[in-house]
Scaffold this motif. Sequence first.
Motif, short mmCIF file in Angstrom:
data_model
loop_
_atom_site.label_atom_id
_atom_site.label_comp_id
_atom_site.label_asym_id
_atom_site.label_seq_id
_atom_site.Cartn_x
_atom_site.Cartn_y
_atom_site.Cartn_z
N VAL A 5 9.24 68.84 -128.18
CA VAL A 5 10.07 69.84 -127.52
C VAL A 5 9.24 70.91 -126.84
CG1 VAL A 5 12.00 69.50 -129.07
CG2 VAL A 5 10.26 71.18 -129.67
N SER A 6 7.97 71.05 -127.22
CA SER A 6 7.14 72.08 -126.62
C SER A 6 6.59 71.68 -125.25
CB SER A 6 5.97 72.41 -127.55
OG SER A 6 5.16 71.27 -127.76
N ASP A 146 18.53 83.02 -125.75
CA ASP A 146 18.81 81.59 -125.83
C ASP A 146 18.27 80.89 -124.58
OD1 ASP A 146 20.17 79.59 -127.56
OD2 ASP A 146 21.23 79.17 -125.70
N LYS A 200 14.10 81.02 -126.65
CA LYS A 200 14.20 79.64 -127.14
C LYS A 200 13.98 78.66 -126.01
CE LYS A 200 17.61 80.78 -130.75
NZ LYS A 200 17.93 82.17 -130.32
N ARG A 201 14.56 78.96 -124.87
CA ARG A 201 14.45 78.06 -123.72
C ARG A 201 14.06 78.85 -122.49
NH1 ARG A 201 18.46 77.31 -126.91
NH2 ARG A 201 18.76 75.27 -127.91
N ARG A 235 10.11 78.66 -126.75
CA ARG A 235 9.76 78.22 -128.10
C ARG A 235 10.30 76.82 -128.38
NH1 ARG A 235 12.26 80.74 -131.89
NH2 ARG A 235 13.62 82.09 -130.68
N ARG A 236 11.42 76.47 -127.78
CA ARG A 236 11.98 75.14 -128.01
C ARG A 236 11.88 74.24 -126.78
NH1 ARG A 236 17.65 76.46 -131.30
NH2 ARG A 236 16.67 77.60 -133.04
N ARG A 237 12.12 74.80 -125.61
CA ARG A 237 12.11 73.99 -124.39
C ARG A 237 11.53 74.79 -123.24
NH1 ARG A 237 13.15 68.42 -123.59
NH2 ARG A 237 14.66 67.72 -125.13
#
Length: 259
Positions: A5-6, A146, A200-201, A235-237
């Motif tokens: 995901v990183s 988000d 996050k994204r 952090r996620r995408r």
Amino acid sequence: MTNAVSEKRVIISPDQEHLAATVSKKFLNRVVRRIEGDRLAHIALTGGSMGGAVLAAAAKNPLAQEIDWSKVHFWWGDERFVAAADPDRNDVQARSAFLDSIDIPRSNIHSVASTDSGQDIDAAAAAYAEELAQFSTGEQAWPSFDICFLGVGPDAHIASLFPDRAEIQVTDRSTVAVRDSPKPPPNRVSLTRPVINSAKRVWLVMSGPDKAAALGLALAGASYESVPAAGAKGRRRTAFFVDEAAASQVPPELIDGEY
């Protein structure tokens, strides 16, 4: 293809119209998923032609009228420090394209102070930092975004963090006043790199052949000091949504048709 995901991934649309439609649909769907169970969503918007196009496309989607926007807070990655009604302001563009068409509390729209607010640029940056801190997660003095939308300039700048300038190096606060910007208008307020990269994204939206070189450098792992877009990472995408014109230098292994 790696599924980590990183990894930075590239999602290609055939043209600007399809690009705006694709990103706007993913944006609305992400908000719906996020606010399930009374969770809040914090979204950092961007300006520019594609930033406005994505929001205009979202306004036309029937789903936009079904979302409980009282659970969503909107911020900006950067703002032009001009008068409140100046069309150069990113929040003016966003209100016209999208925010004025949805039922959202005014207190959920977090704008940077303008030149006619009675504050100078340093006070405006400080006030925005204080407002961000009101939604601190405890680990950081700003909300957990988000989605952080970013435009990318031909010079690979993001928000108002321009190549080889002091602002890209700021890590000890959430906002920074930008003077003598290489791109007009000269005075701006920007989120700093730690805030952007805590999202996050991170969704970078780019179109046109003049963005191809910047995209290529960002994906090649160039230094973030000289290529700020290379240093943007969620952090996620981390997703680069681009049209075919901007994708001429994208390595095939980085193209993701499923995100």
